[in-house]
Design an enzyme around this catalytic site. Structure first.
Site, PDB file in Angstrom:
ATOM      1  N   VAL A 180       3.979   1.352   2.173  1.00  0.00           N
ATOM      2  CA  VAL A 180       3.939   0.336   3.223  1.00  0.00           C
ATOM      3  C   VAL A 180       4.274  -1.024   2.616  1.00  0.00           C
ATOM      4  O   VAL A 180       3.740  -1.392   1.560  1.00  0.00           O
ATOM      5  CB  VAL A 180       2.554   0.287   3.907  1.00  0.00           C
ATOM      6  CG1 VAL A 180       2.534  -0.784   4.989  1.00  0.00           C
ATOM      7  CG2 VAL A 180       2.223   1.647   4.508  1.00  0.00           C
ATOM      8  N   ASP A 182      -6.233  12.419  11.480  1.00  0.00           N
ATOM      9  CA  ASP A 182      -6.500  11.809  10.171  1.00  0.00           C
ATOM     10  C   ASP A 182      -7.202  10.466  10.370  1.00  0.00           C
ATOM     11  O   ASP A 182      -6.838   9.479   9.745  1.00  0.00           O
ATOM     12  CB  ASP A 182      -5.205  11.640   9.390  1.00  0.00           C
ATOM     13  CG  ASP A 182      -5.457  11.353   7.907  1.00  0.00           C
ATOM     14  OD1 ASP A 182      -6.556  11.698   7.420  1.00  0.00           O
ATOM     15  OD2 ASP A 182      -4.580  10.783   7.248  1.00  0.00           O
ATOM     16  N   LYS A 192       6.785   1.034   7.045  1.00  0.00           N
ATOM     17  CA  LYS A 192       6.384   2.243   6.333  1.00  0.00           C
ATOM     18  C   LYS A 192       7.643   3.020   5.968  1.00  0.00           C
ATOM     19  O   LYS A 192       8.443   3.366   6.836  1.00  0.00           O
ATOM     20  CB  LYS A 192       5.482   3.110   7.198  1.00  0.00           C
ATOM     21  CG  LYS A 192       5.032   4.395   6.530  1.00  0.00           C
ATOM     22  CD  LYS A 192       4.093   5.159   7.441  1.00  0.00           C
ATOM     23  CE  LYS A 192       3.635   6.459   6.789  1.00  0.00           C
ATOM     24  NZ  LYS A 192       2.745   7.223   7.678  1.00  0.00           N
ATOM     25  N   GLY A 251       0.827  -1.201   0.000  1.00  0.00           N
ATOM     26  CA  GLY A 251       0.000   0.000   0.000  1.00  0.00           C
ATOM     27  C   GLY A 251       0.858   1.247   0.000  1.00  0.00           C
ATOM     28  O   GLY A 251       2.066   1.203   0.192  1.00  0.00           O
ATOM     29  N   SER A 252       0.212   2.384  -0.237  1.00  0.00           N
ATOM     30  CA  SER A 252       0.921   3.658  -0.217  1.00  0.00           C
ATOM     31  C   SER A 252      -0.047   4.742   0.187  1.00  0.00           C
ATOM     32  O   SER A 252      -1.260   4.611   0.023  1.00  0.00           O
ATOM     33  CB  SER A 252       1.538   3.958  -1.577  1.00  0.00           C
ATOM     34  OG  SER A 252       0.526   4.036  -2.569  1.00  0.00           O
ATOM     35  N   GLY A 253       0.502   5.816   0.747  1.00  0.00           N
ATOM     36  CA  GLY A 253      -0.305   6.946   1.178  1.00  0.00           C
ATOM     37  C   GLY A 253       0.404   8.246   0.875  1.00  0.00           C
ATOM     38  O   GLY A 253       1.405   8.287   0.157  1.00  0.00           O
ATOM     39  N   GLY A 254      -0.129   9.330   1.446  1.00  0.00           N
ATOM     40  CA  GLY A 254       0.414  10.636   1.152  1.00  0.00           C
ATOM     41  C   GLY A 254       1.835  10.833   1.628  1.00  0.00           C
ATOM     42  O   GLY A 254       2.572  11.652   1.081  1.00  0.00           O
ATOM     43  N   SER A 255       2.256  10.107   2.660  1.00  0.00           N
ATOM     44  CA  SER A 255       3.593  10.344   3.215  1.00  0.00           C
ATOM     45  C   SER A 255       4.518   9.142   3.103  1.00  0.00           C
ATOM     46  O   SER A 255       5.624   9.175   3.646  1.00  0.00           O
ATOM     47  CB  SER A 255       3.463  10.738   4.695  1.00  0.00           C
ATOM     48  OG  SER A 255       2.847   9.713   5.430  1.00  0.00           O
TER      49      SER A 255
END
Length: 979
Positions: free
Chosen positions: A707, A831, A722, A700-704
């Site tokens: 993972v 968040d 992360k 997975g990936s996010g704004g910062s």
């Protein structure tokens, strides 16, 4: 006789020499002991890598001693008896040689990061009486032979990660006076042998949420010396034992947030020394027994239960009582009159019951009342006139009753007063003039009464919320309103105010909500309104205002609701209003003319412009007459703009290519300067993590950051990693997020918050290593397009039924509750969303991703953020434009998650904002069942699902002050699970 004298003299000399020899031996032994102890301490300093806080541990000279190495060292008779290394950021295991200090009676290692299992090295401290290992990272079971520490009088293992059963051996520590085991991960049973600790005075088992459901053991009632018993939120079930009254020394009883049932045994109230009964938020039922003998009781808190029947008259005989809290029950009948005469009563809380009758006029006359709460009952008559007789009253809450008459005159000279909530009654008359200027006054809520009079020029500087809607106030809005600088909510609708809207009203920088509708205001609207940067709702409807609509309204960044209907406004609608993202717009019934802004020409605003004969639209969907159309062609100016835009796009593409190449070079250059910081005991190496961060392991990936799922050994253990890689444009932002996440997660320990195991960092990369949770994130189970690839439709329906969803809601709520109410300072996540709720193999919820979290400087203090962060669809309205942060933004986001759980819908998609959709459904009084997820909408769960949907509506109220706290949310969800 003369012959004996030399012999006597010789004996004397021999005795003297022997005495000297003994002194020398004693001194030598003492010196030898000091040398050995100093060597051990210096070895300990070296083991801890000579940290700065031990810089004063310097080998002693003939004039000094290691006993001067305070505050870490305590000595008795020149020998070390106490070692205290508190809050010193130690991350290494407890050294095995610690008990080479043979005379230790006290060891305090609290508030550190010690890893590993319970150190059996302590068994060599044969004289140990005091052991504090609280707030560390110890894991595993408490040893079954812990009774080897037979001299222990104080044992504190709170706030760790101990698991399994609480061992029977603890019941054999016969010298124990104080036992603290709260906030661990025990997932077994509590031994009845604890009841054998005949000298125990303080027992705390609170916040052990994974314990097997258990009854309050009758053996505990044999603890004759026990003064404090705290078992808050630790899965207690069943009834209280009838023998609890035999605990003759008990002063404080806290069994809050459990699942107790039945009635309160009469023996409980025979405890002559009991100072606090705290059974808040349990599932108790039945009548409260009479209290005749408990004359030493100083505090009773039975709030948040299902207790019924009248309040016993004998409560009025408890002359030492300081706290009487019976809120959120089902008590009925009248409040006993003699309670009002109790001489020491400070806090009186009976809200949310079914009480009737009048309030005795003596309340506050004989005791220094600080809080008086009787809201949501059926009380009649007047409020007691002496509530602030002693000048100590902080809060008066009596809303939703049938009270009449005027406010107590003592409120006019009550400098301590902070809160007055008396809305929804039949109260009347003028407000005591001195009440308005009480220096601590922050909230006045008195809507829906019959109060009269005018507002004063001067009010308390601290006032943040003034709600006086539906009364009979009159006169002008005073020009002195400009001094109400902290006001956030001003609701004075449906009164008799006249005159103009003063320009001074626009100078309030904190205003969020302004209602002046249904009055007799005249004149022009204020034009200089740019100070209203935080304004969310503006309602001037149903007055006699005239003139144009100020164009500067379009410059208010947070305005989302505007109602100027039923006035005499004229002129055109300013084009600047089209810049606003309005959820609600009503300009109906005025004298407006011209073309409405193109942004409002759609079905969402069909009823926003009715009864304005001069308005027209270019689109027929607006249900207005069509404006005259003029033909035209594209000018050269627009052609130049298009050409310029094309050139800019080309330059942007070149810039992106440059940055991408540079980022690739940075990622792939060799740099081995990795730094490892442990927070748990690790069964893997640094290199294993670094080599496992590959695209094959990406999950997975996010704004910062991204993972990864990284296997760490041959036994199949897996961790989540992360990775935050710095980029030129994001370097400062990502660094802050990294530091925030490490700081918070390394200090938080709770069963419903994800564990941070270690961090590995170097200049251009940060790796955070967490426990891996098999079932990934909640959003993947709720929303089909986000399902993990290895799941099928049948998996979804079988696994995530309503009981599972409720379990997830309760777990996540407990984690947030811990952050808000039990962390010091409190922590705001900032968040919260379904993708940040991770699920273990049993679908227990754990809150993750603290990259945006911030610690509040002081509890209850608003902190201002430098930039808006979070996720659309989960934003609290006030945070999107005020950038002010407190715990209520998390409550709002959690409400969105509850809506996801009950409806199955996503928080925000390309068409719908879930909160707006749910509120429309709710306000139209449509059947709640129609809003629920059809996949799990079974009759047996329908009531619970509607109950949680309603809770979600409460959590997503527009005003933060109208949302419940997470503590209240936990209580409500616990009740839901036991319905």
């Amino acid at each position: 006789m003369t012959k004996l004298r030399p012999t006597s003299s010789l004996q004397t000399h021999l005795c003297f020499l022997l005495f000297l020899l003994l002194l020398l031996i004693s001194h030598a032994n003492s010196q030898s002991l000091q040398d050995r102890e100093q060597a051990v301490l210096l070895k300990l300093k070296s083991y801890l890598q000579s940290p700065p806080f031990l810089s004063h541990w310097i080998p002693s000279t003939s004039n000094t001693s290691h006993c001067s190495w305070r505050p870490e060292i305590t000595c008795t008779n020149n020998s070390v008896t106490g070692l205290s290394l508190v809050n010193t950021n130690i991350t290494l295991p407890v050294p095995p040689f610690i008990c080479d200090l043979k005379n230790l009676t006290l060891i305090d290692l609290s508030y550190n990061y010690f890893p590993g299992e319970f150190p059996k090295a302590f068994y060599n401290c044969s004289k140990l009486q005091y052991l504090d290992l609280s707030q560390n990272y110890f894991v595993g079971k408490i040893p079954d032979d812990i009774d080897s520490l037979r001299r222990l009088r104080y044992l504190n293992l709170a706030r760790n990660n101990f698991s399994g059963d609480i061992p029977v051996a603890i019941g054999r520590l016969q010298e124990l006076r104080n036992l603290q085991l709260c906030m661990n991960e025990f997932n077994g049973s509590v031994p009845p042998e604890i009841g054998n600790l005949s000298n125990l005075e303080d027992l705390n088992l609170s916040y052990n949420v994974k314990l097997v459901p258990w009854n309050l053991l009758s053996n505990f009632t044999r603890l004759k010396k026990l003064k404090t018993l705290c078992i808050r939120q630790s899965y207690l079930v069943g009834e209280l034992p009838g023998t609890i009254g035999e605990m003759e020394a008990l002063e404080e009883l806290d069994l809050a947030i459990n699942s107790l049932s039945g009635t309160i045994p009469s023996g409980l109230f025979l405890l002559e020394n009991l100072s606090i009964i705290h059974l808040f938020q349990n599932i108790l039922s039945g009548d409260v027994p009479q209290m005749v003998e408990a004359l030493n009781l100083s505090a009773i808190d039975l709030s948040g239960n299902y207790l019924t029947g009248p309040i016993p008259e004998d409560y009025g005989k408890l002359t030492k009582l300081t706290v009487l809290a019976l809120s959120y029950n089902d008590f009925s009948g009248e409040i006993p009159t003699n309670i009002g005469r109790l001489p020491n009563l400070i806090n009186f809380k009976l809200s949310n019951n079914n009480l009737s009758g009048t309030l005795h006029p003596d309340f506050g006359r004989y005791s220094e009342l600080e809080s008086f709460e009787v809201s949501v009952n059926r009380l009649t008559g007047k409020l007691p006139d002496n509530l602030c007789y002693w000048g100590k009253l902080l809060g008066l809450e009596a809303y939703e009753n049938n009270l009449t008459g005027e406010l107590p005159t003592s409120l006019g000279n009550c400098s301590s007063l902070s809160t007055v909530k008396v809305y929804d009654n039949g109260l009347s008359g003028n407000i005591p003039s001195g009440m308005w200027t009480a220096p601590n006054l922050s909230s006045v809520l008195m809507s829906n009464n019959s109060f009269t009079g005018e507002l004063p020029e001067k009010m308390s500087w601290n006032l943040s919320r003034l709600e006086i809607r539906d009364n009979r106030f009159s006169g002008n809005i005073p020009a002195g309103v400009s001094s109400w600088t902290n006001l956030q909510v001003f609701d004075a609708g449906n009164n008799f105010f006249n005159g103009t809207v003063p320009q001074e009203l626009t100078s309030l920088p904190s205003l969020i909500t302004l209602y002046l509708d249904q009055n007799k205001l005249t004149g022009f609207l204020p034009t200089d309104i740019i100070s209203w940067k935080t304004l969310y709702t503006l309602n001037f409807s149903r007055n006699q205002l005239y003139g144009p609509i100020p164009a500067k309204l379009g410059l208010l960044p947070g305005l989302a609701a505007l109602d100027l209907s039923e006035n005499q406004l004229s002129g055109q609608i300013p084009a600047q209003l089209g810049r606003l993202k309005l959820n609600n717009l009503n300009l109906s019934s005025n004298h407006l003319s011209g073309k409405i802004p193109i942004e409002f020409q759609n079905a969402a605003y069909d009823r926003s412009f009715l009864d304005n004969q001069g308005l027209c639209a270019t689109s027929p969907s607006a249900k207005l007459k069509i404006c005259n159309r003029k033909s035209g062609k594209i000018s050269s100016k627009y052609l130049a703009l298009i050409l310029t835009f094309g050139i800019l796009l080309s330059l942007l593409a070149l810039s992106l290519s440059f940055f991408m190449v540079r980022a690739y070079w940075k990622r792939n250059r060799s740099d081995s300067n990795w730094k490892l910081t442990r927070f748990q005991r690790l069964n893997f190496t640094e290199s294993k993590i670094i080599s496992g961060v590959t695209e094959n392991n990406l999950v997975g990936s996010g704004g910062s950051g991204k993972v990864y799922r990284v296997p760490v050994n041959r036994t199949g253990d897996v961790v989540a990693v992360k990775k935050i890689s710095n980029d030129t444009n994001l370097e400062e932002k990502l660094e802050k997020e990294f530091l925030a996440e490490v700081k918070i997660l390394s200090s938080i320990r709770h069963a419903n918050i994800v564990k941070l195991m270690c961090c590995i960092s170097k200049d251009n990369s940060k790796l955070l290593v967490y426990e891996y949770l098999e079932n990934r994130s909640l959003d993947q189970w709720l929303h089909k397009r986000n399902w993990p690839s290895n799941l099928t439709s049948s998996d979804h329906h079988v696994v995530l039924d309503w009981p599972k969803r409720l379990q997830i809601a309760v777990g996540a709520a407990r984690g947030l509750c811990y952050m808000h109410h039990y962390c010091v300072p409190p922590v705001v996540h900032r968040d919260m969303k379904s993708s940040n709720i991770l699920l273990d193999s049993d679908f227990n919820a754990k809150i993750a991703d603290f990259g945006l979290a911030k610690m509040l400087v002081k509890e209850g203090e608003l902190a201002t953020m430098s930039a808006v962060a979070g996720t659309p669809g989960y934003f609290a309205p006030e945070f999107g434009y005020t950038r002010r942060m407190n715990e209520k933004i998390d409550v709002y986001s959690f409400g969105v998650i509850l809506l996801e759980l009950t409806t199955g819908r996503e928080a925000k998609d390309e068409h719908t904002n879930l909160v707006e959709w749910a509120w429309r459904h709710f306000e139209k009084r449509n059947p709640l069942a129609d809003a629920l997820d059809e996949d799990i909408r079974e009759p047996c769960w329908l009531d619970e699902m509607c109950f949680v949907f309603t809770l979600a509506i409460r959590c997503t109220q527009r005003l933060p002050c109208d949302r419940p706290s997470m503590m209240e949310v936990v209580r409500i969800l616990n009740r839901c699970g036991n319905r």
